[in-house]
Design an enzyme around this catalytic site. Structure first.
Site, PDB file in Angstrom:
ATOM      1  N   ARG A  24      33.911  45.841  39.956  1.00 50.09           N
ATOM      2  CA  ARG A  24      35.056  46.198  39.204  1.00 50.09           C
ATOM      3  C   ARG A  24      34.531  46.479  37.510  1.00 50.09           C
ATOM      4  O   ARG A  24      35.076  46.559  36.950  1.00 50.09           O
ATOM      5  CB  ARG A  24      35.120  44.237  38.659  1.00 50.09           C
ATOM      6  CG  ARG A  24      36.034  44.282  39.767  1.00 50.09           C
ATOM      7  CD  ARG A  24      36.015  42.264  39.150  1.00 50.09           C
ATOM      8  NE  ARG A  24      36.640  42.137  37.844  1.00 50.09           N
ATOM      9  CZ  ARG A  24      37.588  42.179  37.817  1.00 50.09           C
ATOM     10  NH1 ARG A  24      39.089  41.877  38.427  1.00 50.09           N
ATOM     11  NH2 ARG A  24      38.241  41.456  36.579  1.00 50.09           N
ATOM     12  N   GLU A  72      32.345  29.907  27.505  1.00 49.65           N
ATOM     13  CA  GLU A  72      32.884  29.274  28.835  1.00 49.65           C
ATOM     14  C   GLU A  72      31.657  28.734  29.842  1.00 49.65           C
ATOM     15  O   GLU A  72      30.907  29.123  29.834  1.00 49.65           O
ATOM     16  CB  GLU A  72      33.898  30.777  29.313  1.00 49.65           C
ATOM     17  CG  GLU A  72      34.698  31.589  28.798  1.00 49.65           C
ATOM     18  CD  GLU A  72      35.346  32.846  29.049  1.00 49.65           C
ATOM     19  OE1 GLU A  72      34.907  32.570  30.538  1.00 49.65           O
ATOM     20  OE2 GLU A  72      36.250  33.378  28.333  1.00 49.65           O
ATOM     21  N   ARG A  76      28.550  54.192  33.737  1.00 54.70           N
ATOM     22  CA  ARG A  76      28.552  56.144  33.159  1.00 54.70           C
ATOM     23  C   ARG A  76      27.568  55.820  32.624  1.00 54.70           C
ATOM     24  O   ARG A  76      27.172  55.365  32.029  1.00 54.70           O
ATOM     25  CB  ARG A  76      29.509  55.584  31.914  1.00 54.70           C
ATOM     26  CG  ARG A  76      31.155  55.287  32.150  1.00 54.70           C
ATOM     27  CD  ARG A  76      32.464  55.588  31.261  1.00 54.70           C
ATOM     28  NE  ARG A  76      33.445  54.543  31.737  1.00 54.70           N
ATOM     29  CZ  ARG A  76      33.412  53.520  30.913  1.00 54.70           C
ATOM     30  NH1 ARG A  76      33.014  53.365  30.110  1.00 54.70           N
ATOM     31  NH2 ARG A  76      34.736  52.925  31.684  1.00 54.70           N
ATOM     32  N   TYR A 112      41.887  38.108  43.588  1.00 56.41           N
ATOM     33  CA  TYR A 112      41.298  37.993  41.998  1.00 56.41           C
ATOM     34  C   TYR A 112      41.705  39.330  41.246  1.00 56.41           C
ATOM     35  O   TYR A 112      41.672  40.239  41.126  1.00 56.41           O
ATOM     36  CB  TYR A 112      39.579  38.523  42.165  1.00 56.41           C
ATOM     37  CG  TYR A 112      38.684  38.543  40.961  1.00 56.41           C
ATOM     38  CD1 TYR A 112      39.132  38.132  39.728  1.00 56.41           C
ATOM     39  CD2 TYR A 112      37.688  38.814  40.681  1.00 56.41           C
ATOM     40  CE1 TYR A 112      38.390  38.486  38.650  1.00 56.41           C
ATOM     41  CE2 TYR A 112      36.589  39.012  40.392  1.00 56.41           C
ATOM     42  CZ  TYR A 112      37.093  39.002  38.778  1.00 56.41           C
ATOM     43  OH  TYR A 112      36.457  38.736  37.927  1.00 56.41           O
TER      44      TYR A 112
HETATM   45  N1  UDP Z   1      29.198  41.134  35.238  1.00 58.44           N
HETATM   46  C1  UDP Z   1      27.988  40.033  35.432  1.00 58.44           C
HETATM   47  N2  UDP Z   1      27.207  41.112  33.875  1.00 58.44           N
HETATM   48  C2  UDP Z   1      28.300  40.245  32.747  1.00 58.44           C
HETATM   49  C3  UDP Z   1      29.591  40.742  33.059  1.00 58.44           C
HETATM   50  C4  UDP Z   1      30.010  40.635  33.986  1.00 58.44           C
HETATM   51  O1  UDP Z   1      27.243  40.838  36.150  1.00 58.44           O
HETATM   52  O2  UDP Z   1      27.707  40.883  31.566  1.00 58.44           O
HETATM   53  C5  UDP Z   1      29.369  41.225  36.717  1.00 58.44           C
HETATM   54  C6  UDP Z   1      29.963  39.572  36.798  1.00 58.44           C
HETATM   55  O3  UDP Z   1      29.953  39.571  38.668  1.00 58.44           O
HETATM   56  C7  UDP Z   1      31.302  39.110  37.304  1.00 58.44           C
HETATM   57  C8  UDP Z   1      31.888  40.727  37.418  1.00 58.44           C
HETATM   58  O4  UDP Z   1      31.144  41.615  36.992  1.00 58.44           O
HETATM   59  O5  UDP Z   1      32.137  38.302  37.836  1.00 58.44           O
HETATM   60  C9  UDP Z   1      33.523  40.771  36.795  1.00 58.44           C
HETATM   61  O6  UDP Z   1      32.816  40.891  35.573  1.00 58.44           O
HETATM   62  P1  UDP Z   1      34.469  40.899  35.082  1.00 58.44           P
HETATM   63  O7  UDP Z   1      34.066  41.069  32.998  1.00 58.44           O
HETATM   64  O8  UDP Z   1      35.105  42.308  35.718  1.00 58.44           O
HETATM   65  O9  UDP Z   1      34.969  39.416  35.153  1.00 58.44           O
HETATM   66  P2  UDP Z   1      36.098  38.824  34.412  1.00 58.44           P
HETATM   67  O10 UDP Z   1      36.880  38.852  32.699  1.00 58.44           O
HETATM   68  O11 UDP Z   1      37.575  38.914  34.918  1.00 58.44           O
HETATM   69  O12 UDP Z   1      35.848  36.843  34.575  1.00 58.44           O
END
Ligand code: UDP
Length: 365
Positions: free
Chosen positions: A171, A299, A175, A347
């Site tokens: 996700r 959170e 870059r 998801y």
């Molecule tokens: N993730 C991570 N470090 C971060 C942010 C995200 O490892 O600082 C990973 C983590 O596994 C997370 C996934 O990337 O569940 C997807 O993040 P996203 O921000 O898309 O999640 P959401 O906002 O849907 O909770």
């Protein structure tokens, strides 16, 4: 039968369905067990700030149809998500980009960054990534995995990265440019006035009954309409008869602070394993707020149990297999459409929900 459709859940999926059916001349009733509309994208005004009560939502999409649809119901601001990662007091840019690589290794050019990652991937001996850990190391190397991914992901999902599917980490963009935009999206923003207002606009002129729990009174409620659109958890609909699907829940600790600026950014992720929360949201920065006060939410992620709010489906192999069994039951319910993150155990991002709802409802019409 008083209605053509009973829509269970006034979230994004249900609201779009209700709008489109109503515009096509169908008689619709929307119910929700909560005392408000908008599901988990609900926002509530506190100190003049729209607080995302069930977690931060940033609308982003590459799909022009999704963007044109939501912008019919709200004007969007130009918010661009650029979270900051805080690892034990060291700050890094997200998503993984040249600023992140420079801070982590002191590298200056994209070639240097790419060869650093390649070196770490080779040392880890990964050729075909089989899980989230291997996928992460092969994308960004061991150092970034250890500092910015491992702890956060294990807190977020309550499972080791070796037991999680690799799609979750995909996700996030990687870059080799100096671009802190978290999303690869042509269109991005937050609805001005809050998501609740946007959903209210979608539901304008449509009958909505709040505080009505479908599962607690399903026979009577089902008898009101020819067809049902159910957006709650699919396993709950079937009384968990095949077992429970796993979800992650989130608890929010929200505080009003008597200062204008707490962390200087809407989203700061705490990526170490020890800090008990995953991230802090400072809501005003989603809308460039200049209020004297600020509202923040910490959170805390937890395993869902009955009675909690489900937020994230755990889309691993085990739950995927169980969902397929529920899907067979769902397909057998010919007068019920199951939709949304909970109804389809997926998801979904908001834009995908918009597209999906529009596709399914157009077949109905
Ligand atoms: N993730 C991570 N470090 C971060 C942010 C995200 O490892 O600082 C990973 C983590 O596994 C997370 C996934 O990337 O569940 C997807 O993040 P996203 O921000 O898309 O999640 P959401 O906002 O849907 O909770």
């Amino acid at each position: 039968m008083n209605y053509d459709y009973l829509i269970v859940g006034a979230g994004l999926y249900g609201a779009i369905f209700a709008r489109e059916l109503t515009d096509a001349g169908k008689k619709v009733l929307v119910i929700d067990k909560r005392d408000h509309v908008a599901g988990n994208i609900y926002t509530e005004e506190v100190e003049g700030i729209n607080v995302h009560k069930y977690g931060a939502h940033i609308f982003h999409t590459n799909d022009k149809r999704a963007w044109e649809y939501v912008t019919k119901f709200a004007d969007f601001n130009r918010y661009t998500n650029s979270p900051v990662a805080n690892y034990k007091g060291e700050l890094y840019s997200l998503p993984f980009n040249m600023y992140t690589f420079n801070k982590m290794w002191g590298v200056v050019t994209p070639e240097e960054a790419a060869s650093k990652i390649e070196e770490q991937r080779k040392a880890a001996g990964i050729t075909e990534p089989k899980n989230l850990e291997e996928q992460a190391i092969s994308l960004v190397g061991t150092d970034i995995y250890e500092k910015l991914i491992k702890g956060y992901t294990q807190k977020q999902w309550g499972r080791p990265c070796t037991e999680l599917p690799s799609f979750i980490i995909k996700r996030l963009p990687v870059r080799f440019t100096f671009d802190n935009n978290y999303f690869n999206a042509l269109y991005q923003g937050i609805p001005m006035g809050g998501y609740t207002k946007m959903i209210e606009n979608m539901l304008d002129g449509i009958e909505v009954k709040l505080g009505v729990d479908f599962l607690a009174d399903r026979e009577r409620l089902s008898s009101l309409a020819t067809k049902i659109v159910y957006t709650g958890p699919v396993d709950a609909y079937f009384d968990y008869k095949l077992g429970t699907l796993e979800y992650r829940s989130v608890r929010f600790e929200t505080e009003i602070l008597d200062k204008p600026n707490f962390q200087g950014n809407a989203v700061v992720n705490y990526t170490d394993a020890e800090t008990p929360y995953t991230r802090i949201i400072e809501h005003k920065f989603f809308e460039f707020g200049t209020q004297d006060k600020t509202v923040i939410s910490r959170e805390y992620s937890s395993e869902w149990k009955k009675g909690d709010e489900p937020y994230y489906p755990v889309n691993d192999d085990k739950n995927g297999a169980l969902y397929q069994e529920y899907k067979k039951l769902a397909d057998g319910e010919t007068n019920v459409i199951f939709g949304g993150r909970l109804g389809e155990y997926k998801y979904y991002d908001m834009d995908a929900v918009v597209v999906r709802a529009l596709d399914v409802v157009s077949k109905e019409i």
